[in-house]
Design an enzyme around this catalytic site. Sequence first.
Site, PDB file in Angstrom:
ATOM      1  N   ASP A 110       0.678  -0.902   0.145  1.00  0.00           N
ATOM      2  CA  ASP A 110       0.060  -0.312  -0.193  1.00  0.00           C
ATOM      3  C   ASP A 110       1.048   1.114  -0.030  1.00  0.00           C
ATOM      4  O   ASP A 110       1.820   1.810   1.620  1.00  0.00           O
ATOM      5  CB  ASP A 110      -0.967  -0.035   0.913  1.00  0.00           C
ATOM      6  CG  ASP A 110      -2.565   0.952   1.021  1.00  0.00           C
ATOM      7  OD1 ASP A 110      -2.137   1.457   0.530  1.00  0.00           O
ATOM      8  OD2 ASP A 110      -2.611   0.926   2.138  1.00  0.00           O
ATOM      9  N   ASP A 149      -2.785   2.397  -6.314  1.00  0.00           N
ATOM     10  CA  ASP A 149      -1.333   2.606  -5.223  1.00  0.00           C
ATOM     11  C   ASP A 149      -1.638   1.658  -4.798  1.00  0.00           C
ATOM     12  O   ASP A 149      -1.117   1.051  -3.353  1.00  0.00           O
ATOM     13  CB  ASP A 149      -1.881   3.702  -4.696  1.00  0.00           C
ATOM     14  CG  ASP A 149      -3.438   4.278  -3.737  1.00  0.00           C
ATOM     15  OD1 ASP A 149      -4.216   3.218  -3.677  1.00  0.00           O
ATOM     16  OD2 ASP A 149      -2.974   4.766  -2.807  1.00  0.00           O
ATOM     17  N   GLU A 150      -2.048   0.109  -4.747  1.00  0.00           N
ATOM     18  CA  GLU A 150      -1.950  -0.967  -3.940  1.00  0.00           C
ATOM     19  C   GLU A 150      -2.407  -2.405  -4.578  1.00  0.00           C
ATOM     20  O   GLU A 150      -2.541  -1.816  -5.512  1.00  0.00           O
ATOM     21  CB  GLU A 150      -3.580  -0.964  -2.417  1.00  0.00           C
ATOM     22  CG  GLU A 150      -4.560  -0.672  -3.082  1.00  0.00           C
ATOM     23  CD  GLU A 150      -5.272  -0.892  -1.368  1.00  0.00           C
ATOM     24  OE1 GLU A 150      -5.533  -1.761  -0.893  1.00  0.00           O
ATOM     25  OE2 GLU A 150      -6.938  -0.139  -1.982  1.00  0.00           O
TER      26      GLU A 150
END
Length: 396
Positions: free
Chosen positions: A19, A112-113
């Site tokens: 993350d 973003d993860e």
Amino acid sequence: MTREAGGRPDISRVILHVDMDAFYASVEMARRPELVRRPMYVGGEHRGVVLSANYEARRYGIEGGMPSSRARRLCPQAVAVAPDFDTYQLVSKGVFAILRTITEQVEPASIDEAFLDVTGAIRRLGSPVAIGELLRAQVADEQRVPCSVGIGPTKFVAKLASRQAKPDGLVCVPPGQVVDFLHPLPVEAMWGVGPSTAGKLHQLGLRTVADLAHTPRGTLQRAFGVQLGGSLHELSWGRDARRVVPEQTERSMGAQETFARDTDDPRLVRLEVLRLSARVASRMRRAGLLGRQVQVEVRFSDFTTISRSVTLQGPSDVTDEIFDGAWRAFCRLNLQRARIRRVGVRVEQLVEQDRAFQQLPLDAPDRGMREVELVADEVVSRFGPAAVQRASLTRR
């Protein structure tokens, strides 16, 4: 920081959850080091919403999804940075390229993860903690942004571990320590538990995951339904059968813009749809992708959102063709002077350019608009986005 809950991990299944910390804000701080020690957020200065806030801004209560006007009241000295989605996509692509050097079993959860199944990489790269630290170091070195990593035997445990690792850390939960890790957590940490469900759990006297775990499954199912009740019971003991599902080949690419003021002017909307179409088409050409379906999304002044899609005659990355599809989709909305707050363009059903079949008409010229745009892309890459523009887009 690195923390390991102790014990020897069972390597039968090892899942990482990666993350990126305050991703949009971290990208901006990497580009503008003077912002590192200052409260800042990505979003509109006086209107719109906060997309991402750095940890200095979060100390004042600023968080993602908050109206920019409220963020300004909470911290008048905070620096607002306009979002640059092209750059965020580029950094995200670089991060995912690093993840795929670790394993092919990468499941994107958002820009973003991601989840990684690194079970097969342990013999090659070392322990799960060593893999996690290697990954974090490469992301920091190559992309200049921090990330937190959670490690566990299931996706659920890995996700919670990465949350505890923030900011910029790593937490590993071996299989033998899962229950000790989960049970002290509040019920709000559970997947599927929002404010409403949490309130009902509190009314039943259930405040920790341990409380959930020691409540009979049937009781939970009668209170929350068969599916949710059963899921809460299983997850409270760390049981999660979901596997990491690698990214499918079909993807989408889009862009959106919030107007400075709500508008009902069709000329202004048309120009913005053209601008967004050009932006998306340029990104597609850089990625070597063609798309067949174009979607337009419109958000009105009351935050109601609707969308329409059209299918092109063939896969394309040409601005005019994408804009034609986008504007046809917009016209299908049949709006009557509605006040529009935001408009977005998205191209779906993407395929790699060298794998796409394109049926050209018999009278098609040897060189067309696509070749013109490819040359323009080269000029823009050398001299900046203002070097070559359509005349209609030179004034906002």
